[in-house]
Write an enzyme that holds these catalytic residues in place. Structure first.
Site, PDB file in Angstrom:
ATOM      1  CG  ASN A   7      19.257  45.836   0.352  1.00 61.20           C
ATOM      2  OD1 ASN A   7      18.420  45.658  -0.540  1.00 61.20           O
ATOM      3  ND2 ASN A   7      19.261  45.141   1.479  1.00 61.20           N
ATOM      4  CE  LYS A   9      16.977  46.917   4.092  1.00 64.88           C
ATOM      5  NZ  LYS A   9      16.922  46.707   5.521  1.00 64.88           N
ATOM      6  CG  HIS A  87      19.728  41.294   3.965  1.00 69.59           C
ATOM      7  ND1 HIS A  87      18.821  41.522   4.976  1.00 69.59           N
ATOM      8  CD2 HIS A  87      20.347  42.475   3.739  1.00 69.59           C
ATOM      9  CE1 HIS A  87      18.889  42.802   5.329  1.00 69.59           C
ATOM     10  NE2 HIS A  87      19.807  43.401   4.593  1.00 69.59           N
ATOM     11  CD  GLU A  89      15.705  43.299   5.893  1.00 68.89           C
ATOM     12  OE1 GLU A  89      15.491  43.351   4.677  1.00 68.89           O
ATOM     13  OE2 GLU A  89      16.118  44.276   6.565  1.00 68.89           O
ATOM     14  CD  GLU A 154      23.974  44.291   5.924  1.00 72.43           C
ATOM     15  OE1 GLU A 154      23.877  45.493   5.627  1.00 72.43           O
ATOM     16  OE2 GLU A 154      23.109  43.457   5.654  1.00 72.43           O
ATOM     17  N   GLY A 160      18.615  49.069  10.109  1.00 72.98           N
ATOM     18  CA  GLY A 160      17.383  49.855  10.170  1.00 72.98           C
ATOM     19  C   GLY A 160      17.045  50.406  11.543  1.00 72.98           C
ATOM     20  CB  SER A 191      22.085  52.326  11.346  1.00 73.83           C
ATOM     21  OG  SER A 191      20.879  51.679  11.695  1.00 73.83           O
TER      22      SER A 191
HETATM   23  C1  PEP Z   1      20.575  46.643   4.836  1.00 74.10           C
HETATM   24  O1  PEP Z   1      19.562  46.730   4.172  1.00 74.10           O
HETATM   25  O2  PEP Z   1      21.321  45.662   4.709  1.00 74.10           O
HETATM   26  C2  PEP Z   1      20.896  47.701   5.775  1.00 74.10           C
HETATM   27  C3  PEP Z   1      22.089  47.726   6.295  1.00 74.10           C
HETATM   28  O3  PEP Z   1      19.922  48.606   6.046  1.00 74.10           O
HETATM   29  P1  PEP Z   1      20.090  49.999   6.861  1.00 74.10           P
HETATM   30  O4  PEP Z   1      21.224  50.740   6.210  1.00 74.10           O
HETATM   31  O5  PEP Z   1      18.778  50.674   6.689  1.00 74.10           O
HETATM   32  O6  PEP Z   1      20.403  49.666   8.276  1.00 74.10           O
END
Ligand code: PEP
Length: 232
Positions: A7, A9, A87, A89, A154, A160, A191
């Site tokens: 992803n 983003k 997601h 976000e 997640e 992040g 992460s």
């Molecule tokens: C994500 O974008 O869903 C994500 C898990 O990001 P990261 O790996 O940076 O934590």
């Protein structure tokens, strides 16, 4: 075969993407790799790479007066196979509710693509009971759709942040989901790095990788390390 989803983003421009794919050359990788670039680069990736394409979001109608939105029908037309929905976000910054997410999932399925439904508790310090309760509230409404979808666990606090749950925590959540319904695949995101990717992939069907997928060599090492699991 594991599923590894990148992803990106809201990152990368055309020149950076071309550079990325001249460096990204995973060896002996049998996983299904899905790249989710911004909408504006989906076509470029379809021309440039052999990997599956994923979108980071969509709307829940086919066409019409919805300025600025992108429909699943359009994504299908571009050759997209997967669409991330819900997601954290999108849930937090754009106030997407479970009912909006469900409409999106239904539309993605209607166009024969696979939704990647994200869920996960928001706070790290929550008790086990409350974590499962929060997760249950997020996935309950999707019960009949889960077996046609990918589910991405997640934990919001892990995205992040550089902090991630233990393998046991992830295992507990995967078991909990399997009691409800078996998805096409259940992946972990939050992460993920080349140091922890194996422990999460061992207890899931794959990974959703944000930050660590932005660097082609980091992401390549993650894709290659996953292969070591099967070799054991
Ligand atoms: C994500 O974008 O869903 C994500 C898990 O990001 P990261 O790996 O940076 O934590």
């Amino acid at each position: 075969m594991k599923l590894i989803i990148a992803n990106w983003k809201m990152n990368k421009l055309e020149a950076e993407i071309k550079e990325y794919f001249s460096a990204f050359k995973p060896r002996n990788c049998n996983s299904e790799i899905v790249f989710c670039p911004p909408f504006t680069y989906l076509y470029l990736l379809s021309q440039l790479t052999p990997y599956k394409l994923g979108a980071q979001n969509c709307f829940y109608e086919d066409s019409g007066a919805f300025t600025g939105e992108i429909s699943p029908k359009m994504l299908k037309d571009l050759g997209v196979s997967y669409v991330i929905v819900g997601h954290s976000e999108r849930r937090n910054l754009f106030k997407e509710s479970n009912s909006v997410i469900k409409r999106k999932v239904l539309k993605v399925l209607e166009h024969d693509m696979i939704p990647i439904i994200c869920f996960g508790e928001s706070v790290r310090t929550v008790t086990r009971e409350n974590r499962l309760k929060e997760i249950r509230a997020q996935v309950r409404g999707f019960k009949s759709l889960i077996k046609r979808s990918v589910l991405a666990y997640e934990p919001v606090w892990a995205i992040g942040s550089g902090i991630s749950p233990t393998q046991d925590d992830v295992l507990e959540v995967t078991r909990y989901i399997l009691e409800i319904e078996k998805p096409l695949a259940l992946v972990y995101g939050g992460s993920v790095s080349e140091n922890n990717c194996k422990e999460f992939a061992e207890v899931t069907d794959g990974l959703l990788v944000g930050g660590a997928s932005l660097n082609p060599l980091n992401f390549q090492r993650i894709c290659e390390k996953i292969e070591e699991i099967r070799a054991v």
